[in-house]
Design an enzyme around this catalytic site. Structure first.
Site, PDB file in Angstrom:
ATOM      1  NE  ARG A 117      -3.856   2.268   1.107  1.00  0.00           N
ATOM      2  CZ  ARG A 117      -3.883   3.602   1.034  1.00  0.00           C
ATOM      3  NH1 ARG A 117      -2.893   4.236   0.430  1.00  0.00           N
ATOM      4  NH2 ARG A 117      -4.880   4.271   1.561  1.00  0.00           N
ATOM      5  CD  GLU A 125     -10.517   1.504  -2.197  1.00  0.00           C
ATOM      6  OE1 GLU A 125     -10.458   0.285  -2.481  1.00  0.00           O
ATOM      7  OE2 GLU A 125      -9.596   2.103  -1.613  1.00  0.00           O
ATOM      8  NE  ARG A 135      -3.392  -3.001   1.561  1.00  0.00           N
ATOM      9  CZ  ARG A 135      -4.263  -2.189   0.968  1.00  0.00           C
ATOM     10  NH1 ARG A 135      -4.506  -2.312  -0.327  1.00  0.00           N
ATOM     11  NH2 ARG A 135      -4.866  -1.251   1.669  1.00  0.00           N
TER      12      ARG A 135
END
Length: 207
Positions: free
Chosen positions: A73, A81, A124
């Site tokens: 990320r 998104e 992440r």
């Protein structure tokens, strides 16, 4: 001649009483405890070691990629998104897909390298990523396809004035869009306060 002499009355110093056995044991115990704490802290510094990943990137959306087995990320930014839509000239458009396309163009098929030590709520790696000399985190915000999320506020301000990317119309903050479409905890911004909190949690988790 005065018994006090020219400098006045002489001071008398009493010898300090020897430390008791219990006081010595207490001092030794505290020293051993402190040494033990330092050893334990040093042993946990591996949790804060910066990870570095590089290779061919799979672009998932406008702010996340995969390098090998590592999901990353991009730190300090927040892109729409993939399924998110925004509005421009009175119509909806797929800003999430365009944000992903922007990141693909920035990478331009080059190897990508990312580094970081924190992880987000999905595990992440929060990474600062580059393709060649291109700072991908910064460039996504400059292009208007991501908002500042704990960093790059200056780049966001310039993109907003220039009305590039999502700033050409209206949009819902990606974090707010996620909150309305997914049953998940609110994501924290990747700023200094969040970094301090992550470090503190690592120590608390250890204890």
């Amino acid at each position: 001649m005065s018994r006090f002499g020219p400098q006045g009355p002489r001071r008398r110093y009493a010898a300090s009483p020897p430390r008791s056995l219990w006081r010595k044991l207490l001092d030794y115990g505290l020293a051993i405890l402190l040494l033990g704490l330092l050893i334990l802290v040093a042993a946990r510094l591996d949790r804060f070691e910066t990870r570095k990943e590089q290779g061919t990137a799979i672009v998932n959306d406008g702010d996340s990629i995969t390098l090998g087995a590592e999901r990353i990320r991009m730190r300090g930014i927040d892109a729409p998104e993939y399924q998110q839509t925004c509005q421009k000239a009175g119509a909806d458009y797929p800003c999430g897909k365009l944000a992903r396309q922007s990141l693909v163009r920035l990478i331009a098929g080059r190897p990508v390298s990312c580094s970081g030590w924190q992880r987000d709520r999905y595990g992440r790696l929060l990474g600062d990523c580059k393709a060649g000399d291109t700072d991908l985190n910064r460039s996504q915000v400059q292009a208007g396809w991501a908002v500042a999320f704990g960093d790059f506020e200056t780049e966001e301000a310039v993109a907003r004035v220039a009305k590039v990317g999502i700033w050409a119309g209206t949009f819902e903050e990606p974090r707010d869009w996620r909150d309305g479409h997914h049953d998940a905890p609110v994501e924290r911004k990747h700023g200094m306060l969040a970094s301090f909190g992550d470090a503190l949690r690592e120590f608390i988790r250890f204890w």
